[in-house]
Enzyme design. Structure first.
Site, PDB file in Angstrom:
ATOM      1  N   GLY A 166       5.637  -5.005   1.141  1.00 48.44           N
ATOM      2  CA  GLY A 166       6.258  -4.075   0.209  1.00 48.44           C
ATOM      3  C   GLY A 166       5.411  -3.791  -1.007  1.00 48.44           C
ATOM      4  N   GLN A 213      -0.849   3.696  -2.024  1.00 50.34           N
ATOM      5  CA  GLN A 213      -1.435   4.705  -1.138  1.00 50.34           C
ATOM      6  C   GLN A 213      -2.170   4.080   0.044  1.00 50.34           C
ATOM      7  OE1 GLN A 213      -0.812   7.998  -1.254  1.00 50.34           O
ATOM      8  NE2 GLN A 213      -1.870   8.040   0.719  1.00 50.34           N
ATOM      9  N   GLY A 214      -2.690   2.877  -0.148  1.00 52.91           N
ATOM     10  CA  GLY A 214      -3.330   2.197   0.976  1.00 52.91           C
ATOM     11  C   GLY A 214      -2.351   1.943   2.107  1.00 52.91           C
ATOM     12  N   HIS A 215      -1.176   1.443   1.762  1.00 57.13           N
ATOM     13  CA  HIS A 215      -0.131   1.245   2.784  1.00 57.13           C
ATOM     14  C   HIS A 215       0.241   2.570   3.448  1.00 57.13           C
ATOM     15  CE1 HIS A 215       1.025  -2.292   0.060  1.00 57.13           C
ATOM     16  NE2 HIS A 215       0.682  -2.858   1.199  1.00 57.13           N
ATOM     17  N   MET A 250      -6.892  -1.041  -4.058  1.00 54.49           N
ATOM     18  CA  MET A 250      -5.443  -0.974  -4.214  1.00 54.49           C
ATOM     19  C   MET A 250      -4.804  -2.248  -3.686  1.00 54.49           C
ATOM     20  SD  MET A 250      -4.354   2.949  -3.402  1.00 54.49           S
ATOM     21  CE  MET A 250      -4.936   4.274  -4.454  1.00 54.49           C
ATOM     22  N   SER A 251      -3.882  -2.785  -4.489  1.00 53.70           N
ATOM     23  CA  SER A 251      -3.186  -4.012  -4.143  1.00 53.70           C
ATOM     24  C   SER A 251      -1.844  -4.020  -4.848  1.00 53.70           C
ATOM     25  CB  SER A 251      -4.000  -5.236  -4.574  1.00 53.70           C
ATOM     26  OG  SER A 251      -3.237  -6.421  -4.475  1.00 53.70           O
ATOM     27  N   SER A 252      -0.839  -4.587  -4.198  1.00 57.16           N
ATOM     28  CA  SER A 252       0.467  -4.714  -4.840  1.00 57.16           C
ATOM     29  C   SER A 252       0.364  -5.553  -6.108  1.00 57.16           C
ATOM     30  CB  SER A 252       1.466  -5.347  -3.865  1.00 57.16           C
ATOM     31  OG  SER A 252       1.586  -4.551  -2.701  1.00 57.16           O
ATOM     32  N   GLN A 259       3.218 -17.951   3.836  1.00 61.48           N
ATOM     33  CA  GLN A 259       1.795 -17.716   3.598  1.00 61.48           C
ATOM     34  C   GLN A 259       1.415 -17.878   2.124  1.00 61.48           C
ATOM     35  OE1 GLN A 259       2.178 -13.587   5.159  1.00 61.48           O
ATOM     36  NE2 GLN A 259       0.757 -13.025   3.525  1.00 61.48           N
TER      37      GLN A 259
END
Length: 282
Positions: A31, A35-37, A186-188, A61
């Site tokens: 979640g 934009q990567g997702h 990009m990362s959450s 994890q």
């Protein structure tokens, strides 16, 4: 858009499509979509009859309880972003109990050494958790193709090895890293950065690009030393590791071989947030 919270309901819905040999694309995520997702979703929508995205922050994890607690969760915003892309996406957003049925522990996996490098050294048990959730999600969704971003390149190789060792009937598709305009991958987790730290974090990719140039004309040890020296100029960062590894085996490179493909892997802290990135070096 259909949203499923129970694996039994999702599996029952997908069963007729499987019987008709329809292709099922799958994008597993935790979640906090960016934009990567969405680029993974777009690729799946273009290549399959039906697309499923899972949104599940997988506890097994995380080896850091605080990181798990603070991981961004924004299901309503995620669904809105997906709906702007397509209304035909199936969403699987389960509770922990639906996945783990009261036994929230990892299975143990052996990935022929891939799990002992880099992230495996710094996050004990992480890839057992990854293997556990990926295996269970594949059993629920029965995908034809599954899409993973190359920002988590080690994870991508781990998943490929898992599929190979378990002889799972799914094709793993690696997709390019999406970057912000600054170059930051990009990362959450970027959402947890202060405005200053997010601007400053662009330095990570700048140094990786410089490392690629350096690698072309210097030795492995010289390139590693260069990266360490560059980060010493920026006290906002804490460099956890910079590793140059073979893309296939993920083993640390000891010497250059023109026939091998090498990649630079990095993990750094800024604002107490851990960020990872990587770059192809040749």
């Amino acid at each position: 858009m259909l949203i499923f919270n129970k694996k039994s309901d999702l599996s029952a819905f997908l069963s007729p499509f499987i019987d008709l040999n329809k292709s099922i694309g799958f994008v597993p995520t935790m979640g906090a979509l960016h934009q990567g997702h969405l680029s993974l979703l777009e690729k799946s929508l273009a290549e399959n009859d039906i697309t499923v995205m899972s949104i599940f922050v997988n506890p097994t994890q995380f080896n850091n309880a605080e990181d798990l607690d603070k991981y961004p969760r924004s299901l309503e915003e995620d669904i809105l972003k997906m709906s702007q892309l397509s209304h035909s996406i199936l969403v699987y957003a389960p509770a922990v109990a639906d996945i783990y049925e009261g036994n929230t522990v990892s299975e143990s996996f052996e990935y022929e050494g891939l799990e002992h490098q880099m992230e495996g050294q710094h996050r004990p048990g992480h890839f057992d958790g990854v293997g556990t959730i990926v295996k269970r999600l594949f059993e629920i969704v029965s995908p034809t193709k599954a899409y993973f971003g190359e920002k988590d390149f080690q994870q991508l190789q781990i998943v490929k090895k898992l599929v190979d060792k378990l002889a799972l009937p799914v094709q793993i598709i690696g997709c390019p890293i999406y970057r912000e305009k600054s170059g930051l991958a990009m990362s959450s987790r970027n959402e947890r950065l202060s405005q200053y730290a997010r601007i400053k974090a662009a330095t990570i990719y700048e140094i990786l690009q410089q490392a690629k140039t350096n690698f072309a004309i210097h030795t492995l040890s010289e390139t590693k030393a260069f990266v360490r020296a560059e980060f010493e100029k920026h006290p906002e960062f804490e460099l956890e590791y910079f590793e140059i590894a073979n893309e296939e085996t993920l083993l640390s490179a000891s010497c250059k071989d023109a026939a091998q493909k090498y990649r630079g892997f990095i993990a750094v802290f800024i604002d107490k947030i851990r960020l990872i990135d990587n770059i192809s070096l040749n």
